[in-house]
Design an enzyme around this catalytic site. Structure first.
Site, PDB file in Angstrom:
ATOM      1  N   ASP A   1      -6.498   8.510  -1.722  1.00 38.58           N
ATOM      2  CA  ASP A   1      -5.743   9.693  -2.140  1.00 38.58           C
ATOM      3  C   ASP A   1      -5.170   9.382  -3.529  1.00 38.58           C
ATOM      4  O   ASP A   1      -5.529   8.371  -4.150  1.00 38.58           O
ATOM      5  CB  ASP A   1      -4.670  10.064  -1.096  1.00 38.58           C
ATOM      6  CG  ASP A   1      -3.450   9.148  -1.108  1.00 38.58           C
ATOM      7  OD1 ASP A   1      -3.469   8.122  -1.838  1.00 38.58           O
ATOM      8  OD2 ASP A   1      -2.478   9.457  -0.399  1.00 38.58           O
TER       9      ASP A   1
ATOM     10  N   CYS B   1      -4.412   4.375  -0.075  1.00 41.55           N
ATOM     11  CA  CYS B   1      -3.390   5.375  -0.390  1.00 41.55           C
ATOM     12  C   CYS B   1      -2.221   4.609  -1.006  1.00 41.55           C
ATOM     13  O   CYS B   1      -2.397   3.451  -1.400  1.00 41.55           O
ATOM     14  CB  CYS B   1      -3.002   6.196   0.838  1.00 41.55           C
ATOM     15  SG  CYS B   1      -2.252   5.277   2.207  1.00 41.55           S
TER      16      CYS B   1
ATOM     17  N   THR C   1       0.591   3.336   0.282  1.00 45.06           N
ATOM     18  CA  THR C   1       0.972   2.169   1.086  1.00 45.06           C
ATOM     19  C   THR C   1      -0.183   1.568   1.884  1.00 45.06           C
ATOM     20  O   THR C   1      -0.058   0.458   2.405  1.00 45.06           O
ATOM     21  CB  THR C   1       2.047   2.569   2.110  1.00 45.06           C
ATOM     22  OG1 THR C   1       1.494   3.602   2.943  1.00 45.06           O
ATOM     23  CG2 THR C   1       3.309   3.079   1.431  1.00 45.06           C
ATOM     24  N   GLY C   2      -1.249   2.323   2.082  1.00 46.98           N
ATOM     25  CA  GLY C   2      -2.333   1.927   2.992  1.00 46.98           C
ATOM     26  C   GLY C   2      -2.053   2.340   4.426  1.00 46.98           C
ATOM     27  O   GLY C   2      -2.937   2.274   5.283  1.00 46.98           O
TER      28      GLY C   2
ATOM     29  N   HIS D   1     -11.854 -12.078  13.589  1.00 46.93           N
ATOM     30  CA  HIS D   1     -11.343 -11.862  14.950  1.00 46.93           C
ATOM     31  C   HIS D   1     -11.428 -10.414  15.419  1.00 46.93           C
ATOM     32  O   HIS D   1     -11.580 -10.176  16.617  1.00 46.93           O
ATOM     33  CB  HIS D   1      -9.872 -12.317  15.049  1.00 46.93           C
ATOM     34  CG  HIS D   1      -9.715 -13.808  14.980  1.00 46.93           C
ATOM     35  ND1 HIS D   1      -8.513 -14.444  15.201  1.00 46.93           N
ATOM     36  CD2 HIS D   1     -10.625 -14.794  14.716  1.00 46.93           C
ATOM     37  CE1 HIS D   1      -8.683 -15.763  15.071  1.00 46.93           C
ATOM     38  NE2 HIS D   1      -9.951 -15.987  14.771  1.00 46.93           N
TER      39      HIS D   1
ATOM     40  N   HIS E   1     -13.728 -13.279  20.795  1.00 42.20           N
ATOM     41  CA  HIS E   1     -13.273 -12.113  20.031  1.00 42.20           C
ATOM     42  C   HIS E   1     -14.140 -10.887  20.332  1.00 42.20           C
ATOM     43  O   HIS E   1     -13.666  -9.752  20.295  1.00 42.20           O
ATOM     44  CB  HIS E   1     -13.264 -12.431  18.543  1.00 42.20           C
ATOM     45  CG  HIS E   1     -12.392 -13.609  18.219  1.00 42.20           C
ATOM     46  ND1 HIS E   1     -11.032 -13.595  18.413  1.00 42.20           N
ATOM     47  CD2 HIS E   1     -12.706 -14.863  17.784  1.00 42.20           C
ATOM     48  CE1 HIS E   1     -10.524 -14.762  18.082  1.00 42.20           C
ATOM     49  NE2 HIS E   1     -11.523 -15.561  17.717  1.00 42.20           N
TER      50      HIS E   1
HETATM   51  C1  RB5 Z   1       1.494   9.878  -1.067  1.00 42.06           C
HETATM   52  O1  RB5 Z   1       2.660  10.080  -1.800  1.00 42.06           O
HETATM   53  C2  RB5 Z   1       1.693   8.788  -0.040  1.00 42.06           C
HETATM   54  O2  RB5 Z   1       2.499   9.261   1.003  1.00 42.06           O
HETATM   55  C3  RB5 Z   1       0.367   8.325   0.485  1.00 42.06           C
HETATM   56  O3  RB5 Z   1      -0.391   7.825  -0.583  1.00 42.06           O
HETATM   57  C4  RB5 Z   1       0.406   7.205   1.500  1.00 42.06           C
HETATM   58  O4  RB5 Z   1       1.189   6.142   1.057  1.00 42.06           O
HETATM   59  C5  RB5 Z   1       0.707   7.592   2.887  1.00 42.06           C
HETATM   60  O5  RB5 Z   1       0.733   6.786   3.807  1.00 42.06           O
END
Ligand code: RB5
Length: 152
Positions: free
Chosen positions: A8, A65, A67-68, A98, A133
């Site tokens: 994103d 994204c 934070t991932g 694993h 695993h």
């Molecule tokens: C977008 O601002 C942010 O919320 C998205 O990139 C992501 O971190 C969501 O988990």
């Protein structure tokens, strides 16, 4: 290995840097977007990639994204996906050894490009250890079957 990659807006900058790496390392990959930093909803970006993994159209995927977290949560809703959010190389290696993770999730606002490249390199190069695993991963598949039986 066929690799899919998508992000994103929060992962866009890091995806651009990873694309350059994938190209230079000679990986075969498909870029599912997005192609700008315009704000989008990460579930819309993730679903086509997770479905491509589930039907075997690609072998591995890298999702980004901010934070991932969002991309990993969405991807793990699709049966057959084992998405691992990794911000260190130890976790990346063990997600393959694993957990046989087929999706790597990264936070573009969490890790810098140097560490991200190391994580991706380790993750793409490490195989599944199998053995005990495989039994555990099989139990994950059994849980998927219980709650979301595959329609044939
Ligand atoms: C977008 O601002 C942010 O919320 C998205 O990139 C992501 O971190 C969501 O988990």
């Amino acid at each position: 290995m066929r690799v899919a990659i998508a992000c994103d807006h929060g992962g866009f900058q890091l995806k651009q840097q990873l694309l350059a790496y994938l190209r230079s390392a000679g990986h075969s990959f498909q870029d599912y977007g997005v192609f700008s930093e315009e704000s989008v909803d990460y579930p819309d970006v993730v679903l086509p990639v997770a479905e491509a993994i589930a039907r075997g159209a690609c072998d591995r995927a890298i999702l980004l994204c901010g934070t991932g977290l969002g991309v990993s949560i969405v991807a793990n809703k699709v049966p057959g996906v084992r998405a691992a959010l990794c911000h260190d190389t130890y976790s990346a290696r063990h997600s393959r050894l694993h957990n046989d993770a087929n999706v790597l999730a990264l936070g573009g606002r969490v890790v810098g490009p140097g560490l991200a490249l190391d994580i991706v390199t380790v993750w793409l190069e490490t195989g599944f250890e199998g053995g005990r695993h495989a039994r555990r991963v099989g139990k994950i598949t059994a849980i998927e079957e219980k709650y979301a039986p595959r329609r044939s």
